[in-house]
Write an enzyme that holds these catalytic residues in place. Structure first.
Site, PDB file in Angstrom:
ATOM      1  N   GLU A 177       0.797  -1.224   0.000  1.00  0.00           N
ATOM      2  CA  GLU A 177       0.000   0.000   0.000  1.00  0.00           C
ATOM      3  C   GLU A 177       0.834   1.281   0.000  1.00  0.00           C
ATOM      4  O   GLU A 177       0.829   2.045   0.980  1.00  0.00           O
ATOM      5  CB  GLU A 177      -0.938   0.012   1.221  1.00  0.00           C
ATOM      6  CG  GLU A 177      -1.930  -1.140   1.230  1.00  0.00           C
ATOM      7  CD  GLU A 177      -2.872  -1.111   2.433  1.00  0.00           C
ATOM      8  OE1 GLU A 177      -2.674  -0.283   3.345  1.00  0.00           O
ATOM      9  OE2 GLU A 177      -3.804  -1.921   2.463  1.00  0.00           O
ATOM     10  N   GLU A 365      -5.429  -8.499   0.787  1.00  0.00           N
ATOM     11  CA  GLU A 365      -5.995  -8.173   2.111  1.00  0.00           C
ATOM     12  C   GLU A 365      -7.477  -7.873   1.974  1.00  0.00           C
ATOM     13  O   GLU A 365      -7.892  -7.156   1.060  1.00  0.00           O
ATOM     14  CB  GLU A 365      -5.354  -6.920   2.732  1.00  0.00           C
ATOM     15  CG  GLU A 365      -3.968  -7.099   3.261  1.00  0.00           C
ATOM     16  CD  GLU A 365      -3.442  -5.833   3.947  1.00  0.00           C
ATOM     17  OE1 GLU A 365      -4.251  -4.965   4.354  1.00  0.00           O
ATOM     18  OE2 GLU A 365      -2.213  -5.720   4.057  1.00  0.00           O
TER      19      GLU A 365
END
Ligand code: IFM
Length: 468
Positions: A177, A365
């Site tokens: 991320e 995720e």
């Protein structure tokens, strides 16, 4: 709005996807390992950031966290008992290179050797992230992600990891991320290293973009049969209304939150046409950088939790767009105050799959933080199970619509340190009592285990609470 939140998918089974679909759980070093200064580990920006009062909820920190450093065997055995066949974890840069560059700490390499070897012994495939936010503090003191030298530091770190672990680890992710660690860490200052403003954010973005490709290239060169990805946070963006100003605001938020890192890696450059302030990034771009940002990832990891509703705002500098909080919209939320909105994961799979050049998508995720209830030694978390079922239904929809989606990892295995929010928002399939380190499989963990191997029920002895 589609009514997709009803818990009506009792029969959902892993087998409904495809026999080679990848199922797993995801974690990150700083959130679970603890042992923050053991056996030669250096200080990371998170070790440093937690020291400042006010940075973390209730002054909490990851110095012990889940004590995974000492309890990895028990946790991996628990995964095995729960039919989990893929384990995503990150390497702590400062365990391996305490100062970020220079001398290697052999104890750090040995720790991950033990984890990897034990996974393999248990029939669990390791999926390794090179960087999940814990930059060496020694490098931050030289400018961290804002210093172009980070390209060399990161290349060297990637090289050390690829050479040492590449014989056993084939599944790699370069960054976790990048939008979050640059946005929260270098623009808003709410994550480590706590820096703010465009002057920090823009160089950090450009250098992270380059490192994303550099890491990929190192892995491709060193690791035979490597399967290489990188991971992006992403959320469906919905305009607050159909007014042209709100639609425009939503486009800008989408460019920033969803497109900023994938597009340069595909050779499309930064989405400056949508967010004009991003043009200032040109100051940091050197000749040849646009080409150097490109890498042919084998898969793109998408990490989706919620959606964002966005409206025009005169008061927000640069962007003129703001997120309308879920708590102001009368919708179901998690403990992170994120809206529960399963169709978002479908939209994100479609969106990323639509890019020419994206070969395959894996949800690296997805998960939720809810209050857990302890009842007679059992941890009951009905909302988490419902959340997973409803999001998975959307993943299945994407698959049956022909999108190239190859895997799904739950965030996360055990409750852990949720960054600035500390230990309160629990995301785990397995509950941890942080006083005693006792692990208890939650009802969601039992459900996931059954889902993965629907023909065999967990026996009573596996339905355990374990004290390690
Ligand atoms: O805990 C984080 C993780 O480190 C990155 N993705 C989102 C998770 C939940 O906030």
């Amino acid at each position: 709005m589609p009514n997709d939140n009803k818990p009506s998918h009792k029969d959902l089974k892993a087998l409904d996807f495809s026999s080679d679909f990848i199922w797993g759980v995801s974690t990150a070093a700083y959130q679970i390992e603890g042992a923050y200064s053991e056996e030669g580990k250096g200080t990371s920006i998170w070790d440093q950031f937690v020291l400042k009062k006010g940075n973390i909820y209730a002054g909490q920190h990851g110095r012990v966290a889940c004590d995974f450093y000492h309890r990895y065997k028990e946790d991996i055995l628990l995964m095995k008992a729960m039919n989990i066949k893929n384990f995503r974890f990150s390497l702590s840069w400062t365990r391996i290179l305490p100062n970020g560059t220079g001398e290697i700490n052999s104890h750090g390499l040995e720790f991950y050797d033990r984890v990897i070897d034990f996974c393999l012994e248990c029939g669990i495939t390791p999926w390794v992230t090179l960087y999940h936010w814990d930059l060496p503090q020694a490098l931050e003191e030289k400018g961290g992600w804002t210093n172009r030298e980070v390209l060399n530091w990161f290349e060297n770190y990637a090289l050390v990891c690829a050479k040492h672990f590449g014989d056993r680890v084939k599944n790699w992710m370069v960054l976790n991320e990048p939008m979050v660690f640059t946005g929260a860490g270098y623009f808003l200052g709410v994550h480590a290293p706590g820096r703010k403003g465009l002057k920090n954010f823009l160089p950090a973005v450009h250098h992270a973009t380059l490192c994303q490709a550099i890491g990929g290239k190192v892995l491709r060169k060193i690791v035979s049969e490597a399967h290489i990805g990188t991971t992006f946070s992403c959320s469906q963006i919905t305009p607050f209304s159909k007014s042209s100003r709100n639609i425009r605001a939503a486009e800008k938020a989408d460019a920033l939150l969803n497109r900023l890192f994938i597009e340069p890696s595909l050779g499309l450059g930064y989405p400056t046409e949508s967010v004009s302030i991003l043009k200032r990034i040109e100051k940091y771009i050197q000749p040849g950088d646009i080409e150097k940002s490109v890498f042919d990832f084998d898969f793109i990891g998408i990490q989706n939790y919620t959606r964002e509703v966005v409206k025009h705002s005169f008061t927000v500098p640069y962007l003129r767009a703001k997120i309308v909080k879920a708590t102001e919209r009368n919708v179901q939320t998690t403990l992170m105050d994120w809206e529960v909105y399963p169709p978002s994961i479908y939209e994100m799979i479609s969106k990323f799959d639509a890019y020419e050049g994206v070969q395959k998508i894996i949800v690296t995720e997805n998960g939720s933080a809810f209050e857990d209830y302890l009842e007679n030694g059992k941890v009951v978390d009905v909302e988490r199970t419902q959340f997973l079922q409803n999001y998975l239904k959307q993943v299945q929809r994407a698959k049956s619509d022909g999108h190239n989606i190859a895997g799904y990892f739950v965030w996360t295995f055990t409750d852990n340190f949720e960054w600035a929010e500390g230990y309160h928002p629990r995301f785990g399939l397995v509950h941890i009592n942080f006083e005693t380190q006792k692990r208890t499989i939650k009802s969601s963990g039992k459900w996931y285990s059954q889902f993965l191997r629907p023909t065999v029920a967990l026996t009573d002895s596996e339905n355990f609470s374990r004290e390690f």
